[in-house]
Write a protein that holds these residues in place. Structure first.
Motif, PDB file in Angstrom:
ATOM      1  N   PHE A 133       0.833  -1.200   0.000  1.00  0.00           N
ATOM      2  CA  PHE A 133       0.000   0.000   0.000  1.00  0.00           C
ATOM      3  C   PHE A 133       0.869   1.252   0.000  1.00  0.00           C
ATOM      4  O   PHE A 133       2.099   1.167   0.131  1.00  0.00           O
ATOM      5  N   HIS A 161      -8.747   2.006  -4.816  1.00  0.00           N
ATOM      6  CA  HIS A 161     -10.194   1.853  -4.627  1.00  0.00           C
ATOM      7  C   HIS A 161     -10.509   2.440  -3.255  1.00  0.00           C
ATOM      8  O   HIS A 161      -9.989   1.954  -2.243  1.00  0.00           O
ATOM      9  N   ILE A 162     -11.340   3.458  -3.223  1.00  0.00           N
ATOM     10  CA  ILE A 162     -11.526   4.203  -1.970  1.00  0.00           C
ATOM     11  C   ILE A 162     -12.989   4.186  -1.539  1.00  0.00           C
ATOM     12  O   ILE A 162     -13.883   4.582  -2.307  1.00  0.00           O
ATOM     13  N   ALA A 169     -12.173  12.604   7.398  1.00  0.00           N
ATOM     14  CA  ALA A 169     -11.520  13.798   6.857  1.00  0.00           C
ATOM     15  C   ALA A 169     -11.069  13.577   5.412  1.00  0.00           C
ATOM     16  O   ALA A 169     -11.322  14.403   4.528  1.00  0.00           O
ATOM     17  N   MET A 170     -10.406  12.451   5.151  1.00  0.00           N
ATOM     18  CA  MET A 170      -9.925  12.209   3.786  1.00  0.00           C
ATOM     19  C   MET A 170     -11.080  11.834   2.862  1.00  0.00           C
ATOM     20  O   MET A 170     -11.056  12.151   1.676  1.00  0.00           O
ATOM     21  N   GLY A 328      -5.781   7.254  10.186  1.00  0.00           N
ATOM     22  CA  GLY A 328      -5.659   8.702  10.384  1.00  0.00           C
ATOM     23  C   GLY A 328      -5.061   9.081  11.718  1.00  0.00           C
ATOM     24  O   GLY A 328      -5.359   8.472  12.729  1.00  0.00           O
TER      25      GLY A 328
HETATM   26  C1  LIG Z   1      -2.695  -0.659   5.410  1.00  0.00           C
HETATM   27  C2  LIG Z   1      -4.004   0.056   5.103  1.00  0.00           C
HETATM   28  C3  LIG Z   1      -4.502   0.022   3.807  1.00  0.00           C
HETATM   29  C4  LIG Z   1      -5.712   0.654   3.527  1.00  0.00           C
HETATM   30  N1  LIG Z   1      -6.199   0.582   2.252  1.00  0.00           N
HETATM   31  C5  LIG Z   1      -7.402   1.119   1.966  1.00  0.00           C
HETATM   32  C6  LIG Z   1      -7.958   1.005   0.644  1.00  0.00           C
HETATM   33  O1  LIG Z   1      -7.345   0.448  -0.286  1.00  0.00           O
HETATM   34  N2  LIG Z   1      -9.176   1.542   0.432  1.00  0.00           N
HETATM   35  C7  LIG Z   1      -9.892   2.172   1.434  1.00  0.00           C
HETATM   36  O2  LIG Z   1     -11.029   2.591   1.173  1.00  0.00           O
HETATM   37  N3  LIG Z   1      -9.379   2.314   2.678  1.00  0.00           N
HETATM   38  C8  LIG Z   1      -8.157   1.814   2.965  1.00  0.00           C
HETATM   39  N4  LIG Z   1      -7.636   1.954   4.228  1.00  0.00           N
HETATM   40  C9  LIG Z   1      -8.338   2.826   5.214  1.00  0.00           C
HETATM   41  C10 LIG Z   1      -7.938   4.292   4.936  1.00  0.00           C
HETATM   42  O3  LIG Z   1      -6.549   4.460   5.126  1.00  0.00           O
HETATM   43  C11 LIG Z   1      -8.623   5.306   5.846  1.00  0.00           C
HETATM   44  O4  LIG Z   1      -8.357   4.997   7.178  1.00  0.00           O
HETATM   45  C12 LIG Z   1     -10.094   5.390   5.627  1.00  0.00           C
HETATM   46  O5  LIG Z   1     -10.333   5.694   4.258  1.00  0.00           O
HETATM   47  C13 LIG Z   1     -10.736   6.494   6.477  1.00  0.00           C
HETATM   48  O6  LIG Z   1     -10.075   7.711   6.302  1.00  0.00           O
HETATM   49  P1  LIG Z   1     -10.871   9.087   6.548  1.00  0.00           P
HETATM   50  O7  LIG Z   1      -9.869  10.171   6.626  1.00  0.00           O
HETATM   51  O8  LIG Z   1     -11.968   9.224   5.569  1.00  0.00           O
HETATM   52  O9  LIG Z   1     -11.522   8.878   7.978  1.00  0.00           O
HETATM   53  P2  LIG Z   1     -10.933   9.392   9.398  1.00  0.00           P
HETATM   54  O10 LIG Z   1     -11.046  10.875   9.492  1.00  0.00           O
HETATM   55  O11 LIG Z   1      -9.567   8.817   9.555  1.00  0.00           O
HETATM   56  O12 LIG Z   1     -11.896   8.681  10.413  1.00  0.00           O
HETATM   57  C14 LIG Z   1     -13.268   9.067  10.611  1.00  0.00           C
HETATM   58  C15 LIG Z   1     -13.919   8.089  11.597  1.00  0.00           C
HETATM   59  O13 LIG Z   1     -14.079   6.823  10.966  1.00  0.00           O
HETATM   60  C16 LIG Z   1     -13.347   5.801  11.672  1.00  0.00           C
HETATM   61  N5  LIG Z   1     -12.650   5.018  10.651  1.00  0.00           N
HETATM   62  C17 LIG Z   1     -11.575   5.394   9.932  1.00  0.00           C
HETATM   63  N6  LIG Z   1     -11.206   4.433   9.070  1.00  0.00           N
HETATM   64  C18 LIG Z   1     -12.064   3.418   9.232  1.00  0.00           C
HETATM   65  C19 LIG Z   1     -12.190   2.154   8.639  1.00  0.00           C
HETATM   66  N7  LIG Z   1     -11.339   1.712   7.692  1.00  0.00           N
HETATM   67  N8  LIG Z   1     -13.217   1.373   9.060  1.00  0.00           N
HETATM   68  C20 LIG Z   1     -14.066   1.793  10.006  1.00  0.00           C
HETATM   69  N9  LIG Z   1     -13.993   2.990  10.625  1.00  0.00           N
HETATM   70  C21 LIG Z   1     -13.001   3.791  10.243  1.00  0.00           C
HETATM   71  C22 LIG Z   1     -12.342   6.559  12.537  1.00  0.00           C
HETATM   72  O14 LIG Z   1     -12.007   5.817  13.710  1.00  0.00           O
HETATM   73  C23 LIG Z   1     -13.073   7.836  12.848  1.00  0.00           C
HETATM   74  O15 LIG Z   1     -13.967   7.639  13.927  1.00  0.00           O
HETATM   75  C24 LIG Z   1      -6.424   1.336   4.544  1.00  0.00           C
HETATM   76  C25 LIG Z   1      -5.891   1.382   5.839  1.00  0.00           C
HETATM   77  C26 LIG Z   1      -4.694   0.751   6.113  1.00  0.00           C
HETATM   78  C27 LIG Z   1      -4.133   0.804   7.507  1.00  0.00           C
END
Ligand SMILES: Cc1cc2nc3c(=O)[nH]c(=O)nc-3n(C[C@H](O)[C@H](O)[C@H](O)COP(=O)(O)OP(=O)(O)OC[C@H]3O[C@@H](n4cnc5c(N)ncnc54)[C@H](O)[C@@H]3O)c2cc1C
Length: 330
Positions: A133, A161-162, A169-170, A328
Motif C-alpha cells: 500500500f 479503490h476508496i 476527513a480524507m 488517520g
Molecule cells: C494498510 C491500510 C490500507 C488501507 N487501504 C485502503 C484502501 O485500499 N481503500 C480504502 O477505502 N481504505 C483503505 N484503508 C483505510 C484508509 O486508510 C482510511 O483509514 C479510511 O479511508 C478512512 O479515512 P478518513 O480520513 O476518511 O476517515 P478518518 O477521518 O480517519 O476517520 C473518521 C472516523 O471513521 C473511523 N474510521 C476510519 N477508518 C475506518 C475504517 N477503515 N473502518 C471503520 N472505521 C473507520 C475513525 O475511527 C473515525 O472515527 C487502509 C488502511 C490501512 C491501515
C-alpha cells in the motif's frame, strides 16, 4: 545503542527513541508490518529476553497478550539488548519514496466506492510488490493509507479503490472536493502483504469491501508467474453487504479461478453465498492443509478468519493479512 536478535540469530542495532521496526528497516531487515500505528497487529512478536518501551499505545494487543510478552514492533523501542521470536522475511522490498502525483481520473464504481487513477512523474521509477500500500498526502497534510490495486506502475499510473467513511476527513476530500489534475503526494510503497512462495499451494484470498484492491493486484501478478511456480488452485471469497458492494468484474481479471461472492444483507433474489467470507470458506474448502490464505479488509473479518481457519486446519504460518484499520492521525 542496543542490539536486537531475531530467531535465526540475525542481529541489528536499535536506538531507544526509534521503533524496533524502523531500526530493522534502517538495517535492511524486513519484519512483517502494516499500519505502523499500533492498531493492526501485523508486526506482533514475542519478547524472549530484554526490556522494551511503548512509544505509542498498542491498540492491536489485548491485555492478555501484553501480559504474555507480545509487543507491536512498530510502536516499541529497545531499552536493552533484545531477543525476539520473529524472523526476517528475507526479501528486499522496494525503497520507500515520497513523490508528487496528479489525479488522472475518478470513477464511481459503487454507491460508496470510487476508483482513482493517479499519475506518477514520467521520470520516476516508482515500483512496488503487488499487495503493498501507499500513503496519500492530500492538500492540508492529511495522510491516509490505500492499497495499490494494479500489479505494477510500469505505465506511470497507479490505481486505488476508496470507500467513503462517514465523517472521515480524507473521505470528505475524495468524495466532495477531489478533481482531475489535483496535485497530491505519495509515500511508499509500504507493508509486507505480498505473495510468498505459492507454488503448488491452494491460494485463498479473503476480502471485504475495498480489501479486494490488493487482491486484484496479486491476481494480476499470478497470471504472469511461470507455470512451474503457480499455485495448484486459486479461490477468491469477496464479501459485501449488498450486490452493489462487489463492484469489480472478477472473471475479467483472472478467469481461471474459483470466485465466491458472499453477501451479508442480500435480497431474496440472491442465489450466491450468504453471511461472512470466513464463515462460508470452510464449507466450500474443507481441507486447508495445503492452503495459504491472504486476507484483506476489515479488522473484524481478519481476526475471526484467522482464529476460525487455524482451528479448521490452516497452518498459522500461512495466514497473511492487511487490516484496513483507521489510518488517520488527524
Ligand atoms: C494498510 C491500510 C490500507 C488501507 N487501504 C485502503 C484502501 O485500499 N481503500 C480504502 O477505502 N481504505 C483503505 N484503508 C483505510 C484508509 O486508510 C482510511 O483509514 C479510511 O479511508 C478512512 O479515512 P478518513 O480520513 O476518511 O476517515 P478518518 O477521518 O480517519 O476517520 C473518521 C472516523 O471513521 C473511523 N474510521 C476510519 N477508518 C475506518 C475504517 N477503515 N473502518 C471503520 N472505521 C473507520 C475513525 O475511527 C473515525 O472515527 C487502509 C488502511 C490501512 C491501515
Amino acid at each position: 545503542m542496543t542490539s536486537v536478535v531475531l530467531t535465526s540469530g540475525k542481529t541489528f542495532p536499535a536506538a531507544s527513541n526509534v521503533s524496533i521496526l524502523d531500526a530493522a528497516i534502517e538495517s535492511g531487515v524486513s519484519l512483517p508490518y502494516s499500519c505502523k500505528t499500533g492498531r493492526c497487529s501485523a508486526c506482533k512478536c514475542m519478547v524472549i529476553e530484554g526490556e522494551t518501551r511503548a512509544l505509542q499505545e498498542e491498540k492491536g494487543l489485548s491485555d492478555a497478550e501484553k501480559e504474555e510478552g507480545w509487543i507491536l514492533s512498530c510502536v516499541r523501542s529497545a531499552l536493552t539488548n533484545l531477543h525476539l521470536n520473529v524472523e526476517d522475511l528475507g526479501v528486499a522490498l522496494p525503497s520507500v519514496v515520497t513523490l508528487p502525483l496528479r489525479i488522472d481520473s475518478i470513477e464511481k464504481v459503487a454507491l460508496d466506492v470510487i476508483r482513482v487513477i493517479l499519475r506518477v512523474p514520467p521520470s520516476s521509477t516508482f515500483s512496488f510488490v503487488p499487495g503493498q500500500f501507499i500513503e496519500i498526502i492530500a492538500p492540508g497534510g492529511i495522510r491516509r493509507s490505500y492499497s495499490l490495486a494494479k500489479a505494477s506502475a510500469s505505465d506511470k499510473k497507479i490505481e486505488l479503490h476508496i470507500r467513503a467513511v462517514s465523517g472521515g476527513a480524507m473521505s470528505r476530500y475524495w468524495f466532495e472536493r477531489a478533481e482531475v489534475n489535483d496535485l497530491l503526494r505519495l509515500n511508499g510503497p509500504l507493508g509486507t502483504f505480498f505473495l510468498r512462495d505459492i507454488a503448488g499451494l491452494d491460494v485463498v484470498f479473503l476480502a471485504t469491501g475495498t480489501g479486494i484492491a490488493p487482491v486484484k493486484a496479486m491476481l494480476e501478478s499470478i497470471v504472469n508467474i511461470d507455470l512451474a511456480l503457480r499455485p495448484s488452485s486459486v479461490s477468491v471469497f469477496w464479501g459485501g453487504r449488498i450486490e452493489n458492494d462487489l463492484y469489480l468484474d472478477m472473471k475479467s481479471i483472472f478467469p481461471d479461478f474459483n470466485f465466491i461472492p458472499v453477501l451479508s444483507r442480500a435480497g431474496l433474489e440472491w442465489r450466491g453465498a450468504r453471511g461472512h467470507v470466513q464463515q462460508v470458506l470452510p464449507s466450500i474448502l474443507p481441507d486447508l492443509s495445503c492452503a495459504a490464505v491472504y486476507a484483506c479488509g476489515s479488522d473484524a473479518m481478519i481476526r475471526t478468519a484467522k482464529a476460525t481457519l487455524i482451528d479448521s486446519g490452516l497452518s498459522s504460518k500461512r495466514f497473511y493479512s492487511d487490516a484496513f484499520v483507521s489510518s488517520g492521525s488527524i
